[in-house]
Design a protein around this motif. Structure first.
Motif, PDB file in Angstrom:
ATOM      1  N   TRP A   1      38.730   8.908 -15.069  1.00  0.00           N
ATOM      2  CA  TRP A   1      38.256   7.636 -14.522  1.00  0.00           C
ATOM      3  C   TRP A   1      37.924   6.636 -15.622  1.00  0.00           C
ATOM      4  CZ3 TRP A   1      34.678  10.251 -10.407  1.00  0.00           C
ATOM      5  CH2 TRP A   1      35.463  10.737  -9.361  1.00  0.00           C
ATOM      6  N   ILE A   2      37.378   7.134 -16.724  1.00  0.00           N
ATOM      7  CA  ILE A   2      37.113   6.242 -17.863  1.00  0.00           C
ATOM      8  C   ILE A   2      38.429   5.699 -18.407  1.00  0.00           C
ATOM      9  CG2 ILE A   2      36.285   6.187 -20.250  1.00  0.00           C
ATOM     10  CD1 ILE A   2      34.059   8.155 -19.296  1.00  0.00           C
ATOM     11  N   LEU A   3      39.445   6.577 -18.520  1.00  0.00           N
ATOM     12  CA  LEU A   3      40.768   6.127 -18.968  1.00  0.00           C
ATOM     13  C   LEU A   3      41.315   5.074 -18.002  1.00  0.00           C
ATOM     14  CD1 LEU A   3      43.228   6.337 -20.846  1.00  0.00           C
ATOM     15  CD2 LEU A   3      44.060   8.200 -19.381  1.00  0.00           C
ATOM     16  N   ALA A   4      41.128   5.282 -16.714  1.00  0.00           N
ATOM     17  CA  ALA A   4      41.587   4.312 -15.714  1.00  0.00           C
ATOM     18  C   ALA A   4      40.910   2.958 -15.922  1.00  0.00           C
ATOM     19  CB  ALA A   4      41.314   4.830 -14.304  1.00  0.00           C
ATOM     20  N   LEU A   5      39.604   2.968 -16.145  1.00  0.00           N
ATOM     21  CA  LEU A   5      38.882   1.711 -16.372  1.00  0.00           C
ATOM     22  C   LEU A   5      39.345   1.013 -17.638  1.00  0.00           C
ATOM     23  CD1 LEU A   5      35.263   2.700 -15.295  1.00  0.00           C
ATOM     24  CD2 LEU A   5      36.855   1.193 -14.102  1.00  0.00           C
ATOM     25  N   VAL A   6      39.599   1.782 -18.695  1.00  0.00           N
ATOM     26  CA  VAL A   6      40.089   1.196 -19.951  1.00  0.00           C
ATOM     27  C   VAL A   6      41.464   0.565 -19.738  1.00  0.00           C
ATOM     28  CG1 VAL A   6      40.894   1.756 -22.284  1.00  0.00           C
ATOM     29  CG2 VAL A   6      38.712   2.669 -21.467  1.00  0.00           C
ATOM     30  N   LEU A   7      42.350   1.263 -19.039  1.00  0.00           N
ATOM     31  CA  LEU A   7      43.691   0.720 -18.787  1.00  0.00           C
ATOM     32  C   LEU A   7      43.639  -0.523 -17.911  1.00  0.00           C
ATOM     33  CD1 LEU A   7      45.611   4.076 -18.269  1.00  0.00           C
ATOM     34  CD2 LEU A   7      45.928   2.457 -20.138  1.00  0.00           C
ATOM     35  N   ILE A   8      42.789  -0.519 -16.913  1.00  0.00           N
ATOM     36  CA  ILE A   8      42.672  -1.701 -16.049  1.00  0.00           C
ATOM     37  C   ILE A   8      42.034  -2.860 -16.812  1.00  0.00           C
ATOM     38  CG2 ILE A   8      41.567  -2.596 -13.952  1.00  0.00           C
ATOM     39  CD1 ILE A   8      42.088   0.235 -12.724  1.00  0.00           C
ATOM     40  N   ALA A   9      41.090  -2.557 -17.701  1.00  0.00           N
ATOM     41  CA  ALA A   9      40.505  -3.616 -18.543  1.00  0.00           C
ATOM     42  C   ALA A   9      41.570  -4.201 -19.470  1.00  0.00           C
ATOM     43  CB  ALA A   9      39.338  -3.052 -19.352  1.00  0.00           C
ATOM     44  N   LEU A  10      42.459  -3.354 -19.997  1.00  0.00           N
ATOM     45  CA  LEU A  10      43.568  -3.857 -20.815  1.00  0.00           C
ATOM     46  C   LEU A  10      44.466  -4.774 -19.998  1.00  0.00           C
ATOM     47  CD1 LEU A  10      44.615  -0.749 -22.949  1.00  0.00           C
ATOM     48  CD2 LEU A  10      43.746  -2.936 -23.784  1.00  0.00           C
ATOM     49  N   GLU A  11      44.656  -4.436 -18.742  1.00  0.00           N
ATOM     50  CA  GLU A  11      45.468  -5.274 -17.860  1.00  0.00           C
ATOM     51  C   GLU A  11      44.836  -6.652 -17.686  1.00  0.00           C
ATOM     52  OE1 GLU A  11      48.378  -6.719 -15.656  1.00  0.00           O
ATOM     53  OE2 GLU A  11      48.442  -4.714 -16.518  1.00  0.00           O
ATOM     54  N   VAL A  12      43.516  -6.695 -17.608  1.00  0.00           N
ATOM     55  CA  VAL A  12      42.824  -7.982 -17.471  1.00  0.00           C
ATOM     56  C   VAL A  12      43.031  -8.822 -18.727  1.00  0.00           C
ATOM     57  CG1 VAL A  12      40.549  -9.056 -17.280  1.00  0.00           C
ATOM     58  CG2 VAL A  12      41.132  -7.107 -15.828  1.00  0.00           C
ATOM     59  N   MET A  13      43.000  -8.184 -19.900  1.00  0.00           N
ATOM     60  CA  MET A  13      43.170  -8.923 -21.153  1.00  0.00           C
ATOM     61  C   MET A  13      44.631  -9.257 -21.433  1.00  0.00           C
ATOM     62  SD  MET A  13      40.328  -7.200 -23.665  1.00  0.00           S
ATOM     63  CE  MET A  13      40.974  -5.551 -23.565  1.00  0.00           C
TER      64      MET A  13
END
Length: 149
Positions: free
Chosen positions: A12-24
């Motif tokens: 789930w942490i990896l998922a949040l990091v990947l989605i945060a990268l998508e935002v940036m």
């Protein structure tokens, strides 16, 4: 049990990091891989005994499936090809096919027509004021017209 709890949280942490990268860095790619990581986390919550290799395989398969689902199912529905999009910054071409009334007679191939709240130069066969014309082409800022019967 402790290892499995940590494992699904890590996904789930990896998922949040990947989605945060998508935002940036927008582009929908990291979002779908992040969703695959989140689903892998849910899978680890349900099946905590999965080996690391099984987790990795599940993640890769889910990443490919989620990206393919976006590409083939969702993306075509999101694309909107509205008429005029290709001519967005070419205002004159948006008038092709439309009909207008001459506000100044066409004499020697030149006249004016009321288009919206402005007058546009028109070229075509000589016609009297009040004639209805159809735009068939654009040459710079001059509309090429033909008479409408």
């Amino acid at each position: 049990m402790v290892a499995s709890v940590a494992t699904h949280y890590l996904w789930w942490i990896l998922a949040l990091v990947l989605i945060a990268l998508e935002v940036m860095l927008p582009g929908y790619f990291m979002l779908w891989i992040g969703i695959a990581a989140a689903v892998t986390g849910v899978l680890m919550l349900i099946l905590p005994e999965l080996s690391l290799l099984s987790q990795a395989i599940a993640f890769v398969v889910l990443a490919f499936l989620s990206c393919a689902a976006y590409w083939y199912l969702l993306r075509p529905r999101l694309q909107r090809d509205e008429p005029g999009d290709a001519r967005l910054n070419r205002r004159g071409e948006q008038n092709i096919g439309k009909r207008y009334v001459l506000s100044e007679a066409i004499v020697n191939g030149r006249g004016k027509a009321q288009v919206g709240d402005g007058l546009w130069l028109v070229s075509g066969p000589d016609l009297p004021v009040g004639s209805t014309v159809e735009v068939v082409a654009v040459d710079g800022n001059t509309l090429k017209v033909r008479p409408v019967a």
